[in-house]
Motif scaffolding. Structure first.
Motif, PDB file in Angstrom:
ATOM      1  N   ALA A 176       0.881  -1.138  -0.008  1.00 47.00           N
ATOM      2  CA  ALA A 176      -0.191   0.276  -0.035  1.00 47.00           C
ATOM      3  C   ALA A 176       1.145   1.210  -0.228  1.00 47.00           C
ATOM      4  O   ALA A 176       0.496   2.281  -0.492  1.00 47.00           O
ATOM      5  CB  ALA A 176      -1.039   0.242   1.056  1.00 47.00           C
ATOM      6  N   LEU A 177       2.020   1.066   0.317  1.00 50.68           N
ATOM      7  CA  LEU A 177       3.536   2.385   0.952  1.00 50.68           C
ATOM      8  C   LEU A 177       3.705   3.034  -0.835  1.00 50.68           C
ATOM      9  O   LEU A 177       3.279   3.542  -1.271  1.00 50.68           O
ATOM     10  CB  LEU A 177       4.038   1.997   1.759  1.00 50.68           C
ATOM     11  CG  LEU A 177       3.959   2.654   3.113  1.00 50.68           C
ATOM     12  CD1 LEU A 177       4.822   1.859   3.924  1.00 50.68           C
ATOM     13  CD2 LEU A 177       3.759   3.123   3.492  1.00 50.68           C
ATOM     14  N   VAL A 178       3.917   1.612  -1.401  1.00 49.66           N
ATOM     15  CA  VAL A 178       4.657   1.055  -2.951  1.00 49.66           C
ATOM     16  C   VAL A 178       3.319   2.557  -3.821  1.00 49.66           C
ATOM     17  O   VAL A 178       3.546   3.128  -4.298  1.00 49.66           O
ATOM     18  CB  VAL A 178       5.126   0.168  -3.278  1.00 49.66           C
ATOM     19  CG1 VAL A 178       5.062   0.528  -4.619  1.00 49.66           C
ATOM     20  CG2 VAL A 178       6.065  -0.346  -2.443  1.00 49.66           C
ATOM     21  N   GLU A 179       2.839   1.753  -3.173  1.00 53.91           N
ATOM     22  CA  GLU A 179       0.917   2.415  -4.387  1.00 53.91           C
ATOM     23  C   GLU A 179       1.149   3.587  -4.389  1.00 53.91           C
ATOM     24  O   GLU A 179       0.838   4.585  -5.217  1.00 53.91           O
ATOM     25  CB  GLU A 179       0.063   1.765  -3.810  1.00 53.91           C
ATOM     26  CG  GLU A 179      -1.040   1.255  -4.717  1.00 53.91           C
ATOM     27  CD  GLU A 179      -2.752   1.160  -5.015  1.00 53.91           C
ATOM     28  OE1 GLU A 179      -3.746   2.056  -4.859  1.00 53.91           O
ATOM     29  OE2 GLU A 179      -2.979   0.213  -4.184  1.00 53.91           O
ATOM     30  N   THR A 180       0.941   3.807  -2.484  1.00 50.33           N
ATOM     31  CA  THR A 180       0.760   4.990  -2.365  1.00 50.33           C
ATOM     32  C   THR A 180       1.284   6.299  -2.918  1.00 50.33           C
ATOM     33  O   THR A 180       1.606   7.476  -3.784  1.00 50.33           O
ATOM     34  CB  THR A 180       0.665   5.484  -1.294  1.00 50.33           C
ATOM     35  OG1 THR A 180      -0.383   4.785  -0.353  1.00 50.33           O
ATOM     36  CG2 THR A 180       0.478   6.840  -1.207  1.00 50.33           C
ATOM     37  N   LEU A 181       3.039   5.866  -3.292  1.00 50.65           N
ATOM     38  CA  LEU A 181       4.064   6.859  -3.821  1.00 50.65           C
ATOM     39  C   LEU A 181       3.445   6.329  -5.304  1.00 50.65           C
ATOM     40  O   LEU A 181       4.091   8.010  -5.104  1.00 50.65           O
ATOM     41  CB  LEU A 181       5.500   5.877  -3.372  1.00 50.65           C
ATOM     42  CG  LEU A 181       5.630   6.422  -1.593  1.00 50.65           C
ATOM     43  CD1 LEU A 181       6.576   5.034  -0.938  1.00 50.65           C
ATOM     44  CD2 LEU A 181       6.107   7.752  -1.623  1.00 50.65           C
ATOM     45  N   GLU A 182       3.422   5.691  -5.930  1.00 52.17           N
ATOM     46  CA  GLU A 182       3.029   6.304  -7.251  1.00 52.17           C
ATOM     47  C   GLU A 182       2.071   7.665  -7.279  1.00 52.17           C
ATOM     48  O   GLU A 182       2.587   7.947  -7.870  1.00 52.17           O
ATOM     49  CB  GLU A 182       2.761   5.485  -7.795  1.00 52.17           C
ATOM     50  CG  GLU A 182       3.509   4.368  -7.523  1.00 52.17           C
ATOM     51  CD  GLU A 182       4.936   4.294  -8.653  1.00 52.17           C
ATOM     52  OE1 GLU A 182       4.339   5.279  -9.533  1.00 52.17           O
ATOM     53  OE2 GLU A 182       5.723   4.014  -8.714  1.00 52.17           O
ATOM     54  N   VAL A 183       0.770   7.377  -6.655  1.00 51.08           N
ATOM     55  CA  VAL A 183      -0.025   8.263  -6.583  1.00 51.08           C
ATOM     56  C   VAL A 183       0.895   9.563  -6.250  1.00 51.08           C
ATOM     57  O   VAL A 183       0.118  10.815  -6.712  1.00 51.08           O
ATOM     58  CB  VAL A 183      -1.679   8.111  -5.881  1.00 51.08           C
ATOM     59  CG1 VAL A 183      -2.196   9.136  -5.561  1.00 51.08           C
ATOM     60  CG2 VAL A 183      -1.702   7.054  -6.262  1.00 51.08           C
ATOM     61  N   MET A 184       1.773  10.130  -4.977  1.00 49.16           N
ATOM     62  CA  MET A 184       1.830  10.895  -5.152  1.00 49.16           C
ATOM     63  C   MET A 184       3.151  11.444  -6.074  1.00 49.16           C
ATOM     64  O   MET A 184       2.595  12.700  -6.441  1.00 49.16           O
ATOM     65  CB  MET A 184       3.221  10.428  -3.680  1.00 49.16           C
ATOM     66  CG  MET A 184       2.422  10.584  -2.319  1.00 49.16           C
ATOM     67  SD  MET A 184       3.109  10.346  -0.554  1.00 49.16           S
ATOM     68  CE  MET A 184       4.255  11.506  -0.199  1.00 49.16           C
ATOM     69  N   ALA A 185       3.680  10.749  -6.701  1.00 47.51           N
ATOM     70  CA  ALA A 185       4.462  10.962  -7.202  1.00 47.51           C
ATOM     71  C   ALA A 185       3.466  11.351  -8.782  1.00 47.51           C
ATOM     72  O   ALA A 185       4.008  12.486  -9.381  1.00 47.51           O
ATOM     73  CB  ALA A 185       5.386   9.467  -8.592  1.00 47.51           C
ATOM     74  N   LEU A 216      -7.207   3.868   1.163  1.00 49.65           N
ATOM     75  CA  LEU A 216      -6.711   1.809   1.113  1.00 49.65           C
ATOM     76  C   LEU A 216      -6.570   1.360   2.448  1.00 49.65           C
ATOM     77  O   LEU A 216      -7.116  -0.024   2.042  1.00 49.65           O
ATOM     78  CB  LEU A 216      -5.362   2.118   0.300  1.00 49.65           C
ATOM     79  CG  LEU A 216      -4.925   2.297  -0.890  1.00 49.65           C
ATOM     80  CD1 LEU A 216      -3.293   2.553  -1.020  1.00 49.65           C
ATOM     81  CD2 LEU A 216      -5.478   1.839  -1.996  1.00 49.65           C
ATOM     82  N   LEU A 217      -6.028   1.555   3.230  1.00 51.11           N
ATOM     83  CA  LEU A 217      -6.678   1.038   4.279  1.00 51.11           C
ATOM     84  C   LEU A 217      -7.536   0.871   5.604  1.00 51.11           C
ATOM     85  O   LEU A 217      -8.114   0.556   6.449  1.00 51.11           O
ATOM     86  CB  LEU A 217      -4.986   1.413   5.215  1.00 51.11           C
ATOM     87  CG  LEU A 217      -4.254   1.652   5.279  1.00 51.11           C
ATOM     88  CD1 LEU A 217      -3.610   2.137   6.826  1.00 51.11           C
ATOM     89  CD2 LEU A 217      -3.325   0.051   4.782  1.00 51.11           C
ATOM     90  N   GLY A 218      -9.143   2.029   4.280  1.00 48.63           N
ATOM     91  CA  GLY A 218     -10.030   1.875   4.845  1.00 48.63           C
ATOM     92  C   GLY A 218     -10.277   2.909   6.652  1.00 48.63           C
ATOM     93  O   GLY A 218     -11.488   2.344   6.679  1.00 48.63           O
ATOM     94  N   GLU A 219      -9.725   3.488   6.581  1.00 50.53           N
ATOM     95  CA  GLU A 219      -9.111   4.365   7.670  1.00 50.53           C
ATOM     96  C   GLU A 219      -9.857   5.378   6.523  1.00 50.53           C
ATOM     97  O   GLU A 219      -9.673   6.285   6.579  1.00 50.53           O
ATOM     98  CB  GLU A 219      -7.661   4.647   9.018  1.00 50.53           C
ATOM     99  CG  GLU A 219      -7.160   2.846   8.213  1.00 50.53           C
ATOM    100  CD  GLU A 219      -6.689   2.987   9.796  1.00 50.53           C
ATOM    101  OE1 GLU A 219      -6.576   4.617  10.081  1.00 50.53           O
ATOM    102  OE2 GLU A 219      -6.317   2.178  10.118  1.00 50.53           O
TER     103      GLU A 219
END
Length: 137
Positions: A7-16, A134-137
């Motif tokens: 999820a962190l790796v996916e999030t970094l792609e979105v941040m990029a 992504l974490l449902g939070e």
């Protein structure tokens, strides 16, 4: 833990993508700590087109070092980086662009380095928001 790292790796792609849409290049950092822990941080980094800016003054800018310093400051302080009222620890640069947040289960320390301080902070906060979804939070 592996799902969290993915999820962190996916999030970094979105941040990029967000950084590029703002015409920014640099380095994003995403790190998470289970709320009940003080030492079990996991983190990932993403270079967004360039890890360094040689045109950033006499010495240039090491965007990798700055992004991790912002994240480290966020982790140590439990607040966004760059607070002028907080005395810096050795190793901290006191740059704006690191974002802190908490959820029911996690503490988040995200950072971006490569744009204006306010824009870096916007990308970092965008990343936290995405990971929380992504974490449902």
């Amino acid at each position: 833990m592996n799902n969290l790292r993915n999820a962190l790796v996916e999030t970094l792609e979105v941040m990029a993508e967000k950084a590029r849409s703002m015409n920014m290049h640099g380095v994003g950092v995403a790190s998470v700590l289970p709320k009940e822990s003080e030492v079990d941080w996991i983190g990932e980094m993403k270079v967004v087109d360039t890890p360094y800016n040689a045109d950033g003054g006499d010495k240039g800018w090491n965007l990798v070092a700055i992004a991790w310093s912002k994240a480290g400051e966020v982790i140590a302080s439990g607040a966004d980086s760059g607070n002028p009222e907080r005395k810096c620890m050795t190793g901290e640069l006191n740059f704006t662009g690191g974002a802190y947040d908490e959820s029911e289960n996690y503490k988040f320390a995200f950072a971006f380095s490569g744009g204006l301080s306010e824009d870096d902070l916007e990308v970092a906060k965008y990343g936290i928001s995405h990971l929380r979804s992504l974490l449902g939070e």
